[in-house]
Write a protein that holds these residues in place. Structure first.
Motif, PDB file in Angstrom:
ATOM      1  N   TYR A 162      -8.066 -20.566  16.387  1.00 54.79           N
ATOM      2  CA  TYR A 162      -7.493 -21.693  17.435  1.00 54.79           C
ATOM      3  C   TYR A 162      -7.749 -21.786  18.437  1.00 54.79           C
ATOM      4  CZ  TYR A 162      -3.901 -21.450  13.747  1.00 54.79           C
ATOM      5  OH  TYR A 162      -3.577 -20.860  12.474  1.00 54.79           O
ATOM      6  N   ILE A 206      -2.785 -17.632  20.800  1.00 55.69           N
ATOM      7  CA  ILE A 206      -3.862 -17.902  21.123  1.00 55.69           C
ATOM      8  C   ILE A 206      -3.880 -16.734  22.874  1.00 55.69           C
ATOM      9  CG2 ILE A 206      -4.560 -20.504  20.828  1.00 55.69           C
ATOM     10  CD1 ILE A 206      -3.317 -21.481  23.046  1.00 55.69           C
ATOM     11  N   HIS A 221      -2.763 -27.502  12.289  1.00 62.73           N
ATOM     12  CA  HIS A 221      -1.914 -25.649  12.109  1.00 62.73           C
ATOM     13  C   HIS A 221      -0.092 -26.136  11.263  1.00 62.73           C
ATOM     14  CE1 HIS A 221      -0.424 -25.791  15.960  1.00 62.73           C
ATOM     15  NE2 HIS A 221      -1.203 -26.089  16.550  1.00 62.73           N
ATOM     16  N   VAL A 236      -7.071 -26.279  21.744  1.00 64.61           N
ATOM     17  CA  VAL A 236      -6.957 -26.531  20.716  1.00 64.61           C
ATOM     18  C   VAL A 236      -6.693 -27.369  19.863  1.00 64.61           C
ATOM     19  CG1 VAL A 236      -5.730 -25.995  18.588  1.00 64.61           C
ATOM     20  CG2 VAL A 236      -5.036 -23.988  21.354  1.00 64.61           C
ATOM     21  N   LYS A 262      -7.447 -27.718  16.198  1.00 66.32           N
ATOM     22  CA  LYS A 262      -7.373 -27.059  14.557  1.00 66.32           C
ATOM     23  C   LYS A 262      -5.938 -27.711  14.493  1.00 66.32           C
ATOM     24  CE  LYS A 262      -8.468 -23.015  13.867  1.00 66.32           C
ATOM     25  NZ  LYS A 262      -9.858 -23.425  13.030  1.00 66.32           N
ATOM     26  N   LEU A 306       2.422 -20.532  18.393  1.00 64.00           N
ATOM     27  CA  LEU A 306       1.628 -20.806  18.975  1.00 64.00           C
ATOM     28  C   LEU A 306       0.376 -20.089  20.500  1.00 64.00           C
ATOM     29  CD1 LEU A 306      -1.493 -21.921  18.420  1.00 64.00           C
ATOM     30  CD2 LEU A 306      -0.502 -24.814  19.139  1.00 64.00           C
TER      31      LEU A 306
END
Ligand SMILES: Cc1cc2nc3c(=O)[nH]c(=O)nc-3n(C[C@H](O)[C@H](O)[C@H](O)COP(=O)(O)OP(=O)(O)OC[C@H]3O[C@@H](n4cnc5c(N)ncnc54)[C@H](O)[C@@H]3O)c2cc1C
Length: 416
Positions: free
Chosen positions: A295, A331, A320, A316, A318, A327
């Motif tokens: 991520y 991470i 998702h 980040v 991405k 998250l």
């Protein structure tokens, strides 16, 4: 010719500010309407205990021609990133960069496993080819995706996955490198001709410096424009005001009828963590090489400390379905397992939904002759050329000069 013309600028982002600077230079009365509480738009910083937290990781490229024209770099007190990156793999890391600009990166680059020796020579070849191109050559070239461009240039999958993809994902804010090859060449040229920097006081120092150049312009903050009619601005409060000319420096489809659908955007999430340890020096950007499974895209250490601990900015990119807490957990784990960074706590979080515009056909700037939307309405903003500080400034300048020309010559020269 009358300097009594009333001109409005909608939006006090970089583009609106540069439009106002040019109008003021030509002696015109300008009023800026800004929905938020300050100047800067996407170029903003929050200050907590004197520590600058930028709204998203963003750098100024010192080679930007427009930035050289409108900014005083000395006064910005710039922090320079090295022309390279630290690349983190599952169990190791590499340091690579441009050895022609920073000799300390020569050996680490040559011996890195980022790509084959052939790839490394190709990187130098690409650099020399692009560095010598004119802006015209770059922006008139046929467009393809950056991914296709890299493949056509002969780069191996290994170097694309380990370096180009994570590095340019962080710049384009999209993982597939579908961004136009024109933007790629432009950014690559800017990186090879100058440096990536952030002012010591955060990215907002750029907006503040533009704002400080304005002496006569009136600003209305916390003032949202609801509708723009040929000669009239209607505010959300219901108040209406007449202007001779209006420059809209943000997506105009929100308030001008009959305009095509809203602008599409790319988003980014930016976390600031207090962390225990430092694994790279603070003039390098850290990249996660395994872009499809991590991520975290990139991270860097701030110069400042918080509670005597290091501060790390993490981006980040991405898409998702995780909520913020999930998250953070993911991470934190990635930073620990892949980069050996021990997170203490989250200090700040920004979700920026409208970070970079998706531009169908990338151009360097909007020419003056193309800024006019209606008789009295002109357009500015980065989204009309390419998402960058350079384009934001140039498009603001173009719109202002178009208005000046319209007033002073009675019409716009469509050849410019
Ligand atoms: C996370 C992130 C990373 C980036 N990285 C880079 C980078 O590394 N290098 C680079 O060159 N560029 C980067 N950019 C892009 C750069 O920030 C933009 O190109 C530039 O700031 C655009 O300026 P603008 O004035 O065109 O638009 P904006 O900054 O969006 O300004 C528009 C202004 O209009 C105001 N507004 C909107 N609607 C209304 C309304 N109805 N009434 C009144 N006011 C209104 C907004 O509040 C805003 O202030 C990045 C951007 C982000 C967010």
């Amino acid at each position: 010719m009358s300097k009594n013309q009333k001109i409005a600028v909608v939006g006090a982002g970089v583009s609106g500010l540069v439009a106002a600077i040019n109008l003021e230079k030509y002696g015109y009365q300008t009023t800026v309407f800004e929905a938020s509480d300050r100047v800067g738009g996407r170029v903003k910083t929050d200050y907590i205990d004197g520590i600058p937290f930028d709204h998203g990781f963003q750098v100024l490229l010192t080679a930007y021609p427009a930035a050289q024209k409108y900014l005083d770099y000395d006064l910005l007190d710039l922090n320079y990133f090295k022309p390279g990156s630290a690349i983190f793999y599952k169990n190791s890391k590499d340091k690579i960069g441009d050895p022609l600009r920073d000799k300390s990166l020569l050996f680490s680059t040559l011996f890195s496993k980022v790509g084959s020796l052939k790839d490394k020579f190709k990187i130098l070849k690409l650099r020399n080819q692009i560095k010598n191109k004119s802006l015209d050559e770059i922006f008139r070239a046929d467009e393809k995706t950056t991914m296709q461009y890299l493949k056509d240039f002969g780069f191996s999958n290994q170097v694309i996955e380990n370096f180009f993809a994570p590095f340019f994902t962080g710049i384009f804010l999209e993982e597939d490198l579908t961004t136009s090859s024109r933007k790629f060449e432009f950014v690559y040229q800017m990186f090879s001709k100058g440096s990536a920097v952030i002012p010591t006081k955060g990215i907002q120092a750029i907006s503040n410096q533009l704002y400080a150049q304005l002496k006569q312009t009136k600003f209305h903050f916390n003032t949202t424009v609801k509708k723009v009619n040929n000669g009239e601005i209607e505010l959300e409060s219901g108040r209406k005001e007449k202007f001779d000319y209006i420059i809209i420096s943000t997506d105009a489809s929100k308030f001008v009828s009959n305009l095509k659908e809203n602008q599409a955007w790319k988003s980014v999430e930016n976390f600031y963590f207090e962390v225990e340890n430092k694994v790279i020096d603070d003039s390098l950007i850290g990249l996660m090489s395994n872009r499809l499974s991590t991520y975290v895209n990139n991270f860097y250490y701030l110069k400042e400390k918080s509670n005597r601990n290091y501060l790390l900015s993490v981006s980040v990119i991405k898409n998702h379905q995780l909520n913020k807490d999930e998250l953070v957990k993911v991470i934190t784990n990635e930073l620990n397992k892949i980069a050996n960074i021990n997170v203490i706590e989250l200090k700040k979080y920004y979700l920026i939904n409208k970070a970079l515009p998706i531009v169908d056909s990338v151009s360097y700037m909007l020419p003056k002759s193309e800024t006019q939307l209606k008789e009295n309405i002109f357009l500015a903003g980065d989204h009309l050329a390419n998402g960058s500080l350079n384009a934001a400034m140039l498009n603001g300048e173009s719109a202002a000069l178009a208005v000046v020309e319209k007033i002073e010559k009675g019409s716009l020269d469509i050849g410019t």
